[in-house]
Every structure is written in structure tokens, then in C-alpha cells.
Design an enzyme around this catalytic site. Structure first.
Site, PDB file in Angstrom:
ATOM      1  N   GLY A   1      76.813 -29.132  10.470  1.00  0.00           N
ATOM      2  CA  GLY A   1      76.639 -28.571   9.132  1.00  0.00           C
ATOM      3  C   GLY A   1      75.730 -27.355   9.103  1.00  0.00           C
ATOM      4  CB  SER A   2      75.544 -24.388   9.801  1.00  0.00           C
ATOM      5  OG  SER A   2      76.899 -24.441  10.217  1.00  0.00           O
ATOM      6  NE  ARG A   3      72.878 -20.199   2.588  1.00  0.00           N
ATOM      7  CZ  ARG A   3      71.918 -20.268   1.686  1.00  0.00           C
ATOM      8  NH1 ARG A   3      71.353 -21.419   1.414  1.00  0.00           N
ATOM      9  NH2 ARG A   3      71.528 -19.196   1.041  1.00  0.00           N
TER      10      ARG A   3
END
Length: 234
Positions: free
Chosen positions: A202-204
Site C-alpha cells: 500500500g502506498s501513494r
């Protein structure tokens, strides 16, 4: 507003997942065998295999790497002005911010949050020349928090388009993600459809655009990397 025609090719497994997939397969099989042998249960072994196969399938799904090509109506969009989503995920920020590290001016920031179930390959949002690539160590706050953009570990890539417009694309590590891979190299040409990098788990990804850019997305909207047009440069 007309969007674009999706032309999704076959899918493959991203090379960044090779080691993880091999090691996790051995670990999952070993745990399944140990639990079946150690637990005093009449549950058949195939049930353990089934459960852990599902778990492995989730990991395998994470490392999907679709081969994509952006195809759109050139009568509607100028190819040199199009800004595409650099990642699969959900729009969590569309706002004007002060960017003081590189541009020292107000910029329009569009942020895409990638969950564990999204493809985590990243694409260049615009075509042009890579002017800067910089990795910055930092914290590991939850990726959707506002402070994650500046305080979390991240990698910055600045691309200059043919008309001299500079666009910053920032890969941000999240609470789970601990490895950012960036393929961009300073001085090299880059194109939409090219892979910019990969972020594990999970990241951005944030994109900083000039204020006069026309935004095509809204909060909460889902995006498809290298397919969803998120803005147009003036």
C-alpha cells in the site's frame, strides 16, 4: 468530457515480485504442512492447501503488471498536454498547495492512493525529458494522510514536457510499503506508457501540476494507471 479508449493488453507478473513470490511460496507451503501436522484436527490437508493458496493468490495479484497503451481521441486531447494517472487506485487529494522544494510556487496536487489490492506498477504521467530523480528517506505514516506527502520516504521525478512545462511525480511509501523502486534516469527521454517505477504494498503517488491545468478527476474517483486522463496542461 470524452475520456479515452482503453486498450489493455495481456498481463504479466512484475519482475520486482520474483524474489517475494518464490520465498512466500516456500513459506506458505511450510506453514500449511506444519499446521496440518501439529494441530490435532481431522481437517483434511487439502483444506489447508486451499486456504494458503488463496493467500498466495492475493500476493500474486499484488504483483500484476498489465501491459498498457494509452489510446485516445487526438481531436479532443493534445498528446503533448495530456496528464495520465501514474497509478491504479483512488483519488484522495485534489488541491492547491505550496511547493517549496523545487518550484517555490503554488501547484495543483493530485494524489492517488494504492491499496494492497491495486496494481503497484507506476507509469510516467506525461511525456518529455527526465530532469531530476531524487530519493528521500523519511517516516512511514499511513499513505492517505496529508503529512505523508512530505514526511514519508519518497522518490521524486521531475519531467519537462516538449514546451518546457515541468511536472513533479512523487512516489510515496506508506505504513506497509518499505521499498520504492524508480526506473527513471536523469537526462533520459520518457513517454506515457513507460514504467516510472514500482512501490511494494500500500502506498501513494502525487502529481504536481501548474495551477492553470484543467482537472478531469474528482475526489474518490478510481483511476487506472496509464489509462485514466487526470488533467490537461495549458
Amino acid at each position: 468530457m470524452g475520456r479515452r479508449i482503453r486498450k489493455l493488453k495481456r498481463q504479466r507478473i512484475h519482475s520486482e515480485g520474483n524474489d517475494t513470490l518464490i520465498y512466500s511460496l516456500f513459506i506458505i507451503v511450510a506453514i500449511a504442512v506444519l499446521l496440518w501436522r501439529l494441530l490435532d484436527t481431522k481437517i483434511p490437508f487439502w483444506c489447508f492447501v486451499g486456504v494458503f493458496t488463496i493467500i498466495y493468490g492475493i500476493v500474486l495479484n499484488f504483483f500484476r503488471c498489465p501491459i498498457r497503451f494509452l489510446d485516445f481521441d487526438t481531436d479532443v486531447h493534445d498528446p503533448e498536454k495530456v496528464v495520465v494517472a501514474p497509478a491504479d487506485g483512488k483519488i484522495v487529494v485534489v488541491e492547491e498547495v505550496q511547493e517549496d522544494e523545487y518550484f517555490h510556487e503554488r501547484r495543483l496536487m493530485i494524489s492517488i492512493f494504492m491499496s494492497l489490492f491495486n496494481v503497484h506498477a507506476n507509469w510516467f504521467p506525461v511525456s518529455g525529458k527526465v530532469k531530476l530523480v531524487k530519493h528521500q528517506d523519511g517516516n512511514f505514516h499511513k499513505a492517505w494522510l496529508p503529512k505523508a506527502s512530505e514526511e514519508n520516504e519518497h522518490a521524486d521525478v521531475i519531467i519537462e514536457t516538449a514546451d518546457g512545462t515541468q511536472v513533479l511525480c512523487r512516489q510515496i511509501a506508506g505504513a506497509v510499503a518499505r521499498r520504492i523502486v524508480t526506473y527513471a534516469k536523469e537526462g533520459e527521454d520518457c513517454e506515457i506508457d513507460d514504467h516510472l517505477g514500482f512501490i511494494k504494498f500500500g502506498s501513494r503517488v502525487d502529481v504536481y501540476l501548474p495551477l492553470d491545468s484543467e482537472v478531469y478527476v474528482k475526489m474518490g474517483q478510481t483511476t487506472t494507471g496509464d489509462q485514466t486522463i487526470i488533467a490537461k496542461l495549458k
